[in-house]
Design a protein around this motif. Sequence first.
Motif, PDB file in Angstrom:
ATOM      1  N   ALA A   4     -11.291  14.838   0.595  1.00  0.00           N
ATOM      2  CA  ALA A   4     -11.210  14.222   2.029  1.00  0.00           C
ATOM      3  C   ALA A   4      -9.887  14.559   2.453  1.00  0.00           C
ATOM      4  O   ALA A   4      -8.833  14.745   1.747  1.00  0.00           O
ATOM      5  CB  ALA A   4     -11.524  12.713   1.860  1.00  0.00           C
ATOM      6  N   ASP A   5      -9.762  14.333   3.978  1.00  0.00           N
ATOM      7  CA  ASP A   5      -8.302  14.418   4.519  1.00  0.00           C
ATOM      8  C   ASP A   5      -7.659  13.374   4.131  1.00  0.00           C
ATOM      9  O   ASP A   5      -8.029  12.169   3.733  1.00  0.00           O
ATOM     10  CB  ASP A   5      -8.687  14.621   6.034  1.00  0.00           C
ATOM     11  CG  ASP A   5      -9.571  15.708   6.517  1.00  0.00           C
ATOM     12  OD1 ASP A   5      -9.785  15.638   7.634  1.00  0.00           O
ATOM     13  OD2 ASP A   5      -9.393  16.751   5.766  1.00  0.00           O
ATOM     14  N   THR A   6      -6.456  13.604   3.765  1.00  0.00           N
ATOM     15  CA  THR A   6      -5.361  12.582   3.508  1.00  0.00           C
ATOM     16  C   THR A   6      -4.400  12.095   4.758  1.00  0.00           C
ATOM     17  O   THR A   6      -4.339  13.259   5.560  1.00  0.00           O
ATOM     18  CB  THR A   6      -4.597  12.950   2.216  1.00  0.00           C
ATOM     19  OG1 THR A   6      -3.823  14.276   2.742  1.00  0.00           O
ATOM     20  CG2 THR A   6      -5.259  13.216   1.277  1.00  0.00           C
ATOM     21  N   ASN A   7      -3.959  10.995   4.944  1.00  0.00           N
ATOM     22  CA  ASN A   7      -3.015  10.718   5.953  1.00  0.00           C
ATOM     23  C   ASN A   7      -1.648  10.817   5.494  1.00  0.00           C
ATOM     24  O   ASN A   7      -1.292  11.026   4.497  1.00  0.00           O
ATOM     25  CB  ASN A   7      -3.070   9.353   6.144  1.00  0.00           C
ATOM     26  CG  ASN A   7      -4.597   8.770   6.923  1.00  0.00           C
ATOM     27  OD1 ASN A   7      -5.133   9.605   7.422  1.00  0.00           O
ATOM     28  ND2 ASN A   7      -4.916   7.499   6.426  1.00  0.00           N
ATOM     29  N   THR A   8      -0.688  11.100   6.499  1.00  0.00           N
ATOM     30  CA  THR A   8       0.703  10.819   6.520  1.00  0.00           C
ATOM     31  C   THR A   8       1.177   9.339   5.933  1.00  0.00           C
ATOM     32  O   THR A   8       0.345   8.515   6.421  1.00  0.00           O
ATOM     33  CB  THR A   8       1.575  11.712   7.337  1.00  0.00           C
ATOM     34  OG1 THR A   8       1.207  10.975   8.463  1.00  0.00           O
ATOM     35  CG2 THR A   8       1.059  13.124   7.528  1.00  0.00           C
ATOM     36  N   SER A   9       1.947   9.110   5.279  1.00  0.00           N
ATOM     37  CA  SER A   9       2.831   7.779   5.006  1.00  0.00           C
ATOM     38  C   SER A   9       3.401   7.460   6.379  1.00  0.00           C
ATOM     39  O   SER A   9       3.816   8.091   7.367  1.00  0.00           O
ATOM     40  CB  SER A   9       3.749   7.902   4.037  1.00  0.00           C
ATOM     41  OG  SER A   9       3.226   8.382   2.825  1.00  0.00           O
ATOM     42  N   GLY A  10       3.185   5.771   6.527  1.00  0.00           N
ATOM     43  CA  GLY A  10       3.903   5.498   7.685  1.00  0.00           C
ATOM     44  C   GLY A  10       5.507   5.288   7.430  1.00  0.00           C
ATOM     45  O   GLY A  10       5.833   5.767   6.133  1.00  0.00           O
ATOM     46  N   GLY A  11       6.095   5.024   8.505  1.00  0.00           N
ATOM     47  CA  GLY A  11       7.583   4.908   8.390  1.00  0.00           C
ATOM     48  C   GLY A  11       8.036   3.907   7.430  1.00  0.00           C
ATOM     49  O   GLY A  11       9.248   4.139   6.812  1.00  0.00           O
ATOM     50  N   ASP A  12       7.297   2.764   6.999  1.00  0.00           N
ATOM     51  CA  ASP A  12       7.647   1.675   6.108  1.00  0.00           C
ATOM     52  C   ASP A  12       7.302   2.219   4.690  1.00  0.00           C
ATOM     53  O   ASP A  12       7.505   1.534   3.573  1.00  0.00           O
ATOM     54  CB  ASP A  12       7.057   0.447   6.409  1.00  0.00           C
ATOM     55  CG  ASP A  12       5.691   0.431   6.636  1.00  0.00           C
ATOM     56  OD1 ASP A  12       5.012   1.578   6.190  1.00  0.00           O
ATOM     57  OD2 ASP A  12       4.818  -0.480   6.497  1.00  0.00           O
ATOM     58  N   GLY A  13       6.645   3.290   4.363  1.00  0.00           N
ATOM     59  CA  GLY A  13       6.518   3.896   2.962  1.00  0.00           C
ATOM     60  C   GLY A  13       4.978   3.288   2.715  1.00  0.00           C
ATOM     61  O   GLY A  13       4.421   3.800   1.730  1.00  0.00           O
ATOM     62  N   ASP A  73     -10.423   7.352   5.673  1.00  0.00           N
ATOM     63  CA  ASP A  73     -10.702   8.748   5.923  1.00  0.00           C
ATOM     64  C   ASP A  73     -11.108   9.377   4.604  1.00  0.00           C
ATOM     65  O   ASP A  73     -10.498  10.520   4.352  1.00  0.00           O
ATOM     66  CB  ASP A  73      -9.084   9.290   6.428  1.00  0.00           C
ATOM     67  CG  ASP A  73      -9.039   9.176   7.857  1.00  0.00           C
ATOM     68  OD1 ASP A  73      -9.947   8.618   8.548  1.00  0.00           O
ATOM     69  OD2 ASP A  73      -7.779   9.222   8.339  1.00  0.00           O
ATOM     70  N   GLY A  74     -11.763   8.902   3.862  1.00  0.00           N
ATOM     71  CA  GLY A  74     -12.429   9.585   2.668  1.00  0.00           C
ATOM     72  C   GLY A  74     -11.881   9.062   1.415  1.00  0.00           C
ATOM     73  O   GLY A  74     -11.035   8.176   1.441  1.00  0.00           O
ATOM     74  N   ALA A  75     -12.122   9.732   0.304  1.00  0.00           N
ATOM     75  CA  ALA A  75     -11.742   9.173  -1.013  1.00  0.00           C
ATOM     76  C   ALA A  75     -10.395   9.336  -1.321  1.00  0.00           C
ATOM     77  O   ALA A  75      -9.786   8.427  -1.801  1.00  0.00           O
ATOM     78  CB  ALA A  75     -12.551   9.921  -2.131  1.00  0.00           C
ATOM     79  N   ASP A  76      -9.856  10.255  -0.822  1.00  0.00           N
ATOM     80  CA  ASP A  76      -8.267  10.286  -1.024  1.00  0.00           C
ATOM     81  C   ASP A  76      -7.399   9.211  -0.541  1.00  0.00           C
ATOM     82  O   ASP A  76      -6.606   8.842  -0.927  1.00  0.00           O
ATOM     83  CB  ASP A  76      -7.855  11.772  -0.637  1.00  0.00           C
ATOM     84  CG  ASP A  76      -8.277  13.024  -1.602  1.00  0.00           C
ATOM     85  OD1 ASP A  76      -9.011  12.624  -2.630  1.00  0.00           O
ATOM     86  OD2 ASP A  76      -8.090  14.210  -1.346  1.00  0.00           O
ATOM     87  N   ASP A  77      -7.761   9.188   0.898  1.00  0.00           N
ATOM     88  CA  ASP A  77      -7.210   7.982   1.638  1.00  0.00           C
ATOM     89  C   ASP A  77      -7.406   6.585   0.986  1.00  0.00           C
ATOM     90  O   ASP A  77      -6.466   5.980   0.751  1.00  0.00           O
ATOM     91  CB  ASP A  77      -7.635   7.936   3.006  1.00  0.00           C
ATOM     92  CG  ASP A  77      -7.147   6.998   3.971  1.00  0.00           C
ATOM     93  OD1 ASP A  77      -5.968   6.473   3.663  1.00  0.00           O
ATOM     94  OD2 ASP A  77      -8.123   6.301   4.674  1.00  0.00           O
ATOM     95  N   LEU A  78      -8.710   6.393   0.577  1.00  0.00           N
ATOM     96  CA  LEU A  78      -8.895   5.047  -0.012  1.00  0.00           C
ATOM     97  C   LEU A  78      -8.202   5.069  -1.584  1.00  0.00           C
ATOM     98  O   LEU A  78      -7.753   3.915  -1.962  1.00  0.00           O
ATOM     99  CB  LEU A  78     -10.503   4.977  -0.454  1.00  0.00           C
ATOM    100  CG  LEU A  78     -10.839   3.822  -0.809  1.00  0.00           C
ATOM    101  CD1 LEU A  78     -10.495   2.552  -0.063  1.00  0.00           C
ATOM    102  CD2 LEU A  78     -12.602   3.878  -1.137  1.00  0.00           C
ATOM    103  N   LEU A  79      -8.161   6.361  -2.176  1.00  0.00           N
ATOM    104  CA  LEU A  79      -7.372   6.134  -3.324  1.00  0.00           C
ATOM    105  C   LEU A  79      -5.833   5.742  -3.340  1.00  0.00           C
ATOM    106  O   LEU A  79      -5.239   4.802  -3.952  1.00  0.00           O
ATOM    107  CB  LEU A  79      -7.671   7.334  -4.225  1.00  0.00           C
ATOM    108  CG  LEU A  79      -6.691   7.543  -5.302  1.00  0.00           C
ATOM    109  CD1 LEU A  79      -7.442   6.493  -6.400  1.00  0.00           C
ATOM    110  CD2 LEU A  79      -6.861   9.072  -6.080  1.00  0.00           C
ATOM    111  N   ARG A  80      -5.485   6.481  -2.291  1.00  0.00           N
ATOM    112  CA  ARG A  80      -3.938   6.250  -2.073  1.00  0.00           C
ATOM    113  C   ARG A  80      -3.441   4.734  -1.556  1.00  0.00           C
ATOM    114  O   ARG A  80      -2.614   4.216  -2.018  1.00  0.00           O
ATOM    115  CB  ARG A  80      -3.340   7.085  -0.934  1.00  0.00           C
ATOM    116  CG  ARG A  80      -3.278   8.525  -1.517  1.00  0.00           C
ATOM    117  CD  ARG A  80      -2.963   9.605  -0.206  1.00  0.00           C
ATOM    118  NE  ARG A  80      -1.688   9.115   0.481  1.00  0.00           N
ATOM    119  CZ  ARG A  80      -1.730   8.523   1.595  1.00  0.00           C
ATOM    120  NH1 ARG A  80      -2.532   8.651   2.506  1.00  0.00           N
ATOM    121  NH2 ARG A  80      -0.480   8.231   2.166  1.00  0.00           N
TER     122      ARG A  80
END
Length: 217
Positions: A4-13, A73-80
Amino acid sequence: MDRADTNTSGGDGSPGRASYRRSTGSPRGEARRRELLDRVTDDLAVNGLVDFSLRRAARAAGTTHKVLLYYFDGADDLLRRAVFNLRERRIGNALAVTAKGTGPETLAARVRAAWQVLRDEEPGLRRVLDQAVGLAMYDSGRYADLAREASHQYLPTLLSFCPDHWSDRRKLEVAEMVLATLRGFLMDRLTSGDTEGIAAGFEALVRALAREEAAEE
């Protein structure tokens, strides 16, 4: 794992929110998203990363994979996000025994107390977090954030262990050294089981930290 698509990290990590495909920003939506994430996190702590998928996560959360896709946003987002949660639990356990004013008074003693927490933590938690780093090394293009976010999470705690009068640069240098060393010990503990050698190495680290704290600016 489901791709799945992954997100970028927020500014706070923390994992970023900007790429959400759907808005879940209402208080009710946020509460539901947190509830689902907590259930998936609990499952991950017990069953590890192997064979993690959106459908497995849905079973653990007591819902359907379509509902999870509404909030994530999918399995990768949920895993992270679940791995992030598990690290927060680890950090919270360490802070509970090292808080300034109530816990150990020196840098070396704080690191020792934190190491005892890491050494004695639940095997499932330790296994999953080690697996996450291994996955990042195996497929850095897809899972690099699993390792990169770890430093963002751990460093503030290690910086807080340092004496208040130290310069920011000195705090960062020592915190980075401690982080790299403890992560190495944890990985060696998992792969070699050489507890005697790790214990000896840790005592050397503690002595080095005591000398660093005793040194003049």
